[in-house]
Design a protein around this motif. Structure first.
Motif, PDB file in Angstrom:
ATOM      1  N   PHE A 110      21.438 -24.160  27.202  1.00  0.00           N
ATOM      2  CA  PHE A 110      21.306 -22.814  27.646  1.00  0.00           C
ATOM      3  C   PHE A 110      19.894 -22.765  28.188  1.00  0.00           C
ATOM      4  O   PHE A 110      19.178 -23.467  27.838  1.00  0.00           O
ATOM      5  CB  PHE A 110      21.666 -21.906  26.279  1.00  0.00           C
ATOM      6  CG  PHE A 110      22.820 -22.185  25.539  1.00  0.00           C
ATOM      7  CD1 PHE A 110      24.083 -22.075  26.221  1.00  0.00           C
ATOM      8  CD2 PHE A 110      22.910 -22.520  24.370  1.00  0.00           C
ATOM      9  CE1 PHE A 110      25.413 -22.383  25.768  1.00  0.00           C
ATOM     10  CE2 PHE A 110      24.276 -22.672  23.841  1.00  0.00           C
ATOM     11  CZ  PHE A 110      25.482 -22.540  24.645  1.00  0.00           C
ATOM     12  N   LEU A 137      28.754 -20.764  27.096  1.00  0.00           N
ATOM     13  CA  LEU A 137      28.003 -19.575  27.402  1.00  0.00           C
ATOM     14  C   LEU A 137      28.311 -18.236  26.893  1.00  0.00           C
ATOM     15  O   LEU A 137      27.894 -17.445  26.482  1.00  0.00           O
ATOM     16  CB  LEU A 137      27.792 -19.504  28.850  1.00  0.00           C
ATOM     17  CG  LEU A 137      26.789 -18.488  29.528  1.00  0.00           C
ATOM     18  CD1 LEU A 137      25.537 -18.681  28.998  1.00  0.00           C
ATOM     19  CD2 LEU A 137      26.867 -18.461  31.011  1.00  0.00           C
ATOM     20  N   VAL A 156      22.921 -20.883  31.954  1.00  0.00           N
ATOM     21  CA  VAL A 156      22.784 -22.312  31.551  1.00  0.00           C
ATOM     22  C   VAL A 156      22.363 -23.204  32.546  1.00  0.00           C
ATOM     23  O   VAL A 156      22.148 -22.980  33.997  1.00  0.00           O
ATOM     24  CB  VAL A 156      24.530 -22.665  31.241  1.00  0.00           C
ATOM     25  CG1 VAL A 156      25.078 -22.320  30.144  1.00  0.00           C
ATOM     26  CG2 VAL A 156      25.264 -22.503  32.570  1.00  0.00           C
TER      27      VAL A 156
END
Length: 557
Positions: A281, A162, A237
């Motif tokens: 994501f 991320l 996420v």
């Protein structure tokens, strides 16, 4: 009965005790039970209420309150050896609360996995003001941001991925481009490759402002200088039933490059720079966005199936907009009926807009409310945001007519303009209205090509003027409001249909909205032959037929 007798014994036992002794006894009991996991739920709730009622005026009281908040949010807690720092801990972050001997809070620092702790002004302010409930909610938001599936190793890998994604998105947002708006902030939102990007801080995720209504800009910018409304996407996420290959390093070469279409160039997503992880994501949309099924299917193709192609439940788009509207979501209107909306405008002007549930019950105009958009590659984001912008533009246009619903309109009510909104193709709608002479109807076709291009076409008997179509398109693009645009059309058409004054009495005319015109409208000898290839069914003789069958008098037609 046992409980009743026990409470009676307790009351009689401590009846002669002073209030200070009772408070000290309660605090000792709270200290003994906070580490006991076998305490029953009623006692825990009771202790929580007592703790909230006590005044936090000492170091011990502050520590006790922080430990209670941590337990509420599923976090661990412990004191430093000096007992002046309280740590609230989770797998991927922890919070340091630095306290003075008197219990005052000196500093609050948030530390993410593998990163240096950073002071948080907002959390510090909440604790100094002793707003523990709000502080607890902030911790809940922080914990939900790290709601990552798997064990500690997997969570760390997903969090690392991320961070690399955020780095790449930030690079994309700073690629050179030409400006289209005079205001830089508005230009970034409407025209930036991925909107206006704000990096995450103090435990909050990266935020992307990707759309705002031009009317909100016109209404808000002069007084505040800032944009406070609009569509926002948080970059987070989420768990996934299937594993996806996610980046473990930056995919944008240094220096960044763009292709012939202006899109960022990425390095291949190979096994050496990525890993298969049980997550995706997410673009978490705030507020959630009503979207057409066709747009959802487009996003599914872009993300290679990460997004389901078809939502489970679909509804007509206007119905979704009514449900998500702050002023309409609690109304008792039935979408199966003909719904009339009354839209007030400046100078005491009032429009009526009618939408028929049966007319909008077509597959092309059905959609779903989208809360999150999953994806797996930074290259997906610019294209996904263009679709979200396109949908937002359609929603803003339709929502401009959804105001003050009224099912029981008096037969004698007078409106400056009566319109019917009907669907055409996926991105096209029509507005049918009466001309000033009261004997003819006109149709405005509105095609939303994308978020930056709206094309208008005015169909009138014995009239054709492409310059007027261009003018209407510019007005609509400037405000993205159908009622405001219809007001401009009404005045324009009235001036065209008014007989000209003698040459000596004529006065120079000026265009509305500050847009000048150099050529007068052209009036054709016959009916408008410049119609579109697929004529609109809403321009037939059956327009407003539902008003006739519902008992309304013929005078309103």
């Amino acid at each position: 009965m046992k409980t009743k007798y026990s409470m009676s014994d307790l009351k009689s036992k401590y009846a002669d005790k002073s209030w200070n002794e009772t408070v000290q006894l309660v605090r000792r009991c709270m200290d003994k039970t906070k580490a006991d996991s076998r305490v029953c739920e009623p006692i825990t709730k009771c202790l929580q209420k007592i703790n909230e009622a006590l005044n936090v005026s000492s170091l011990k009281a502050m520590v006790s309150r922080l430990e209670m908040v941590a337990k509420q949010r599923g976090l661990g807690s412990h004191l430093s050896p000096t007992e002046t720092v309280c740590y609230l801990t989770a797998d991927l972050f922890y919070i340091e609360v630095v306290m003075l001997p008197g219990g005052q809070v000196e500093d609050v620092r948030v530390a993410h996995h593998g990163e240096v702790p950073v002071s948080s002004t907002s959390l510090l302010h909440l604790l100094r003001m002793k707003k523990f409930q709000v502080f607890s909610l902030k911790l809940e938001d922080l914990a939900s941001f790290y709601n990552i599936p798997g064990d500690s190793d997997v969570k760390i890998k997903i969090y690392t991925s991320l961070r690399h994604l955020e780095c790449d998105l930030f690079k994309i947002s700073h690629l050179p481009r030409s400006l289209r708006q005079s205001d830089l902030h508005v230009d970034l939102i409407l025209n930036g490759r991925i909107g206006n990007v704000q990096p995450g801080k103090e435990g909050t995720p990266m935020k992307i402002e990707y759309y705002i209504s031009p009317l909100d800009v016109l209404m808000g910018m002069p007084s505040t200088g800032e944009v406070s409304h609009g569509q926002v996407a948080l970059v987070t996420v989420g768990s996934s039933d299937t594993s996806h290959r996610l980046q473990m390093e930056s995919l944008i070469p240094s220096p960044p490059q763009v292709d012939s279409f202006g899109f960022s160039v990425f390095q291949p997503l190979t096994e050496s720079c990525s890993e298969l992880l049980p997550a995706t994501f997410l673009l978490k949309l705030q507020p959630p966005l009503p979207m057409l099924s066709s747009f959802i299917e487009k996003m599914a193709k872009i993300t290679d199936g990460v997004i389901p192609k078809t939502p489970l439940q679909v509804e007509p788009l206007p119905q979704l907009l009514m449900k998500t509207s702050t002023s309409l979501k609690n109304s008792k209107m039935s979408w199966a009926e003909v719904v009339q909306f009354i839209v007030p405008l400046p100078a005491s002007e009032c429009h009526s807009y009618v939408l028929s549930g049966a007319e909008w019950d077509h597959e092309a105009w059905k959609g779903a409310l989208i809360h999150t958009v999953p994806f797996s590659h930074p290259g997906h984001v610019p294209v996904l945001l263009e679709i979200l912008r396109h949908q937002s533009a359609i929603n803003v246009l339709l929502a401009s007519c959804l105001s003050n619903p009224n099912h029981h309109i008096d037969a004698g009510s007078l409106y400056d303009l009566r319109c019917e909104i009907l669907p055409e193709s996926d991105h096209c709608l029509s507005v049918t209205f009466s001309l000033p002479d009261g004997n003819h109807l006109a149709v405005l076709l509105v095609m939303v090509v994308d978020s930056r291009q709206v094309s208008c076409r005015l169909l009138m008997p014995d009239f054709m003027d492409h310059k007027l179509d261009d003018y209407i398109s510019r007005v609509l693009m400037r405000c993205m409001s159908i009622p405001i645009t219809m007001r401009a059309i009404r005045r324009k058409v009235a001036s065209v249909m008014t007989p000209p004054l003698p040459a000596a009495d004529q006065e120079p005319t000026t265009e509305m909205e500050g847009i000048s015109s150099t050529t007068p409208p052209q009036v054709a000898d016959n009916a408008n032959t410049d119609a579109i290839a697929n004529p609109s069914y809403c321009a037939s003789l059956s327009v407003y037929s539902h008003w006739v069958t519902s008992g309304h008098p013929a005078e309103i037609l």
